[in-house]
Motif scaffolding. Structure first.
Motif, PDB file in Angstrom:
ATOM      1  N   GLN A   2      55.002  76.842  76.044  1.00 21.06           N
ATOM      2  CA  GLN A   2      54.020  75.811  76.420  1.00 21.06           C
ATOM      3  C   GLN A   2      53.876  75.761  77.938  1.00 21.06           C
ATOM      4  N   LEU A   3      52.644  75.583  78.373  1.00 23.74           N
ATOM      5  CA  LEU A   3      52.343  75.373  79.775  1.00 23.74           C
ATOM      6  C   LEU A   3      51.785  73.971  79.932  1.00 23.74           C
ATOM      7  N   GLN A   4      52.280  73.249  80.904  1.00 20.92           N
ATOM      8  CA  GLN A   4      51.865  71.870  81.135  1.00 20.92           C
ATOM      9  C   GLN A   4      51.420  71.739  82.587  1.00 20.92           C
ATOM     10  N   ALA A   5      50.117  71.506  82.754  1.00 21.29           N
ATOM     11  CA  ALA A   5      49.565  71.365  84.099  1.00 21.29           C
ATOM     12  C   ALA A   5      49.471  69.896  84.484  1.00 21.29           C
ATOM     13  N   CYS A   6      49.632  69.643  85.765  1.00 22.04           N
ATOM     14  CA  CYS A   6      49.513  68.276  86.251  1.00 22.04           C
ATOM     15  C   CYS A   6      49.137  68.307  87.731  1.00 22.04           C
ATOM     16  N   GLY A   7      48.737  67.149  88.248  1.00 21.57           N
ATOM     17  CA  GLY A   7      48.489  67.036  89.677  1.00 21.57           C
ATOM     18  C   GLY A   7      47.043  66.940  90.075  1.00 21.57           C
ATOM     19  N   GLY A   8      46.133  66.984  89.139  1.00 20.98           N
ATOM     20  CA  GLY A   8      44.730  66.855  89.495  1.00 20.98           C
ATOM     21  C   GLY A   8      44.400  65.444  89.945  1.00 20.98           C
ATOM     22  N   GLY A   9      43.172  65.251  90.353  1.00 23.88           N
ATOM     23  CA  GLY A   9      42.742  63.938  90.789  1.00 23.88           C
ATOM     24  C   GLY A   9      41.451  64.019  91.558  1.00 23.88           C
ATOM     25  N   ALA A  10      41.127  62.921  92.231  1.00 21.82           N
ATOM     26  CA  ALA A  10      39.898  62.846  93.013  1.00 21.82           C
ATOM     27  C   ALA A  10      40.226  62.839  94.496  1.00 21.82           C
ATOM     28  N   VAL A  11      39.443  63.561  95.251  1.00 18.90           N
ATOM     29  CA  VAL A  11      39.688  63.666  96.690  1.00 18.90           C
ATOM     30  C   VAL A  11      38.349  63.832  97.390  1.00 18.90           C
ATOM     31  N   GLN A  12      38.305  63.424  98.635  1.00 22.14           N
ATOM     32  CA  GLN A  12      37.094  63.601  99.427  1.00 22.14           C
ATOM     33  C   GLN A  12      37.020  65.017  99.983  1.00 22.14           C
ATOM     34  N   PRO A  13      35.822  65.468 100.301  1.00 18.59           N
ATOM     35  CA  PRO A  13      35.700  66.795 100.929  1.00 18.59           C
ATOM     36  C   PRO A  13      36.587  66.901 102.164  1.00 18.59           C
ATOM     37  N   GLY A  14      37.251  68.046 102.281  1.00 16.67           N
ATOM     38  CA  GLY A  14      38.184  68.244 103.368  1.00 16.67           C
ATOM     39  C   GLY A  14      39.612  67.849 103.045  1.00 16.67           C
ATOM     40  N   GLY A  15      39.805  67.185 101.914  1.00 13.79           N
ATOM     41  CA  GLY A  15      41.135  66.757 101.529  1.00 13.79           C
ATOM     42  C   GLY A  15      41.941  67.855 100.857  1.00 13.79           C
ATOM     43  N   SER A  16      43.148  67.497 100.436  1.00 13.79           N
ATOM     44  CA  SER A  16      44.067  68.447  99.817  1.00 13.79           C
ATOM     45  C   SER A  16      44.606  67.896  98.502  1.00 13.79           C
ATOM     46  N   LEU A  17      44.916  68.804  97.607  1.00 14.77           N
ATOM     47  CA  LEU A  17      45.583  68.478  96.354  1.00 14.77           C
ATOM     48  C   LEU A  17      46.508  69.620  96.001  1.00 14.77           C
ATOM     49  N   ARG A  18      47.535  69.283  95.244  1.00 13.90           N
ATOM     50  CA  ARG A  18      48.456  70.293  94.735  1.00 13.90           C
ATOM     51  C   ARG A  18      48.536  70.123  93.230  1.00 13.90           C
ATOM     52  N   VAL A  19      48.211  71.161  92.502  1.00 16.02           N
ATOM     53  CA  VAL A  19      48.371  71.150  91.056  1.00 16.02           C
ATOM     54  C   VAL A  19      49.538  72.060  90.712  1.00 16.02           C
ATOM     55  N   SER A  20      50.265  71.684  89.699  1.00  8.92           N
ATOM     56  CA  SER A  20      51.410  72.481  89.301  1.00  8.92           C
ATOM     57  C   SER A  20      51.429  72.660  87.795  1.00  8.92           C
ATOM     58  N   CYS A  21      52.223  73.607  87.357  1.00 11.73           N
ATOM     59  CA  CYS A  21      52.272  73.962  85.946  1.00 11.73           C
ATOM     60  C   CYS A  21      53.695  74.324  85.588  1.00 11.73           C
ATOM     61  N   GLY A  22      54.227  73.633  84.618  1.00  9.44           N
ATOM     62  CA  GLY A  22      55.569  73.922  84.144  1.00  9.44           C
ATOM     63  C   GLY A  22      55.520  74.741  82.870  1.00  9.44           C
ATOM     64  N   SER A  24      57.608  75.923  79.523  1.00  6.40           N
ATOM     65  CA  SER A  24      58.749  75.602  78.663  1.00  6.40           C
ATOM     66  C   SER A  24      58.735  76.497  77.441  1.00  6.40           C
ATOM     67  N   GLY A  25      59.865  76.521  76.765  1.00  5.71           N
ATOM     68  CA  GLY A  25      59.956  77.333  75.563  1.00  5.71           C
ATOM     69  C   GLY A  25      60.357  78.765  75.819  1.00  5.71           C
ATOM     70  N   VAL A  26      60.782  79.058  77.060  1.00  2.00           N
ATOM     71  CA  VAL A  26      61.272  80.390  77.380  1.00  2.00           C
ATOM     72  C   VAL A  26      62.599  80.255  78.105  1.00  2.00           C
ATOM     73  N   ILE A  27      63.382  81.313  78.042  1.00  2.42           N
ATOM     74  CA  ILE A  27      64.625  81.293  78.786  1.00  2.42           C
ATOM     75  C   ILE A  27      64.356  81.749  80.212  1.00  2.42           C
ATOM     76  N   PHE A  28      65.279  81.428  81.068  1.00  3.38           N
ATOM     77  CA  PHE A  28      65.101  81.658  82.495  1.00  3.38           C
ATOM     78  C   PHE A  28      64.759  83.118  82.804  1.00  3.38           C
ATOM     79  N   SER A  29      65.434  84.038  82.173  1.00  2.19           N
ATOM     80  CA  SER A  29      65.220  85.458  82.493  1.00  2.19           C
ATOM     81  C   SER A  29      63.832  85.919  82.058  1.00  2.19           C
ATOM     82  N   THR A  30      63.287  85.301  81.058  1.00  2.00           N
ATOM     83  CA  THR A  30      61.954  85.671  80.577  1.00  2.00           C
ATOM     84  C   THR A  30      60.867  85.173  81.513  1.00  2.00           C
ATOM     85  N   PHE A  31      61.078  84.028  82.126  1.00  2.00           N
ATOM     86  CA  PHE A  31      60.055  83.460  83.002  1.00  2.00           C
ATOM     87  C   PHE A  31      59.669  84.437  84.102  1.00  2.00           C
ATOM     88  N   GLY A  32      60.631  85.137  84.632  1.00  2.00           N
ATOM     89  CA  GLY A  32      60.346  86.087  85.704  1.00  2.00           C
ATOM     90  C   GLY A  32      59.448  87.229  85.286  1.00  2.00           C
TER      91      GLY A  32
END
Length: 126
Positions: A2-22, A24-32
């Motif tokens: 599963q991929l879970q995205a978050c961090g969106g929102g509303a911003v004015q032109p010239g602004g900044s946002l950071r979106v991220s995605c976690g 899950s459901g995989v082991i650490f070695s597989t993620f790479g």
């Protein structure tokens, strides 16, 4: 997986946002082994490739669209991928999706990804 995205929102032109995605459901070695990409879809338009961080360390951007304003990064320990977006423009308004596939080289092609997050809305407006 599963991929879970978050961090969106509303911003004015010239602004900044950071979106991220976690991931899950995989082991650490597989993620790479994952190629992780960010796509966006504006109303009435098709998916557009934004950026990718591939399984073999390649970092790629849709330079025409992001013009050096965006930066993708991954944290293998936390199993996340993030997209830092600076100097946002109204044309950046879209739902942003993260996507993943193991050992995927055609990172710009949304049709080949195996897993998708649910999307997070970014609105750039004054």
């Amino acid at each position: 997986v599963q991929l879970q995205a978050c961090g969106g929102g509303a911003v004015q032109p010239g602004g900044s946002l950071r979106v991220s995605c976690g991931v899950s459901g995989v082991i650490f070695s597989t993620f790479g082994r994952f190629t992780l990409g960010w796509f966006r879809q504006a109303p009435g338009k098709e998916y557009e490739f934004v950026a990718a961080n591939t399984w073999n360390g390649t970092i790629a951007y849709n330079t025409r669209a992001v013009k050096g304003r965006f930066s993708i990064s991954r944290d293998n320990a936390k199993m996340t991928v993030a997209l830092q977006m600076n100097n946002l423009e109204p044309d950046d308004t879209a739902v942003y999706y993260c996507a993943g596939r193991i050992f995927y080289d055609a990172y710009f092609d949304d049709r080949g990804y195996s897993y998708w997050g649910q999307g997070t809305l970014v609105t750039v407006s004054s």
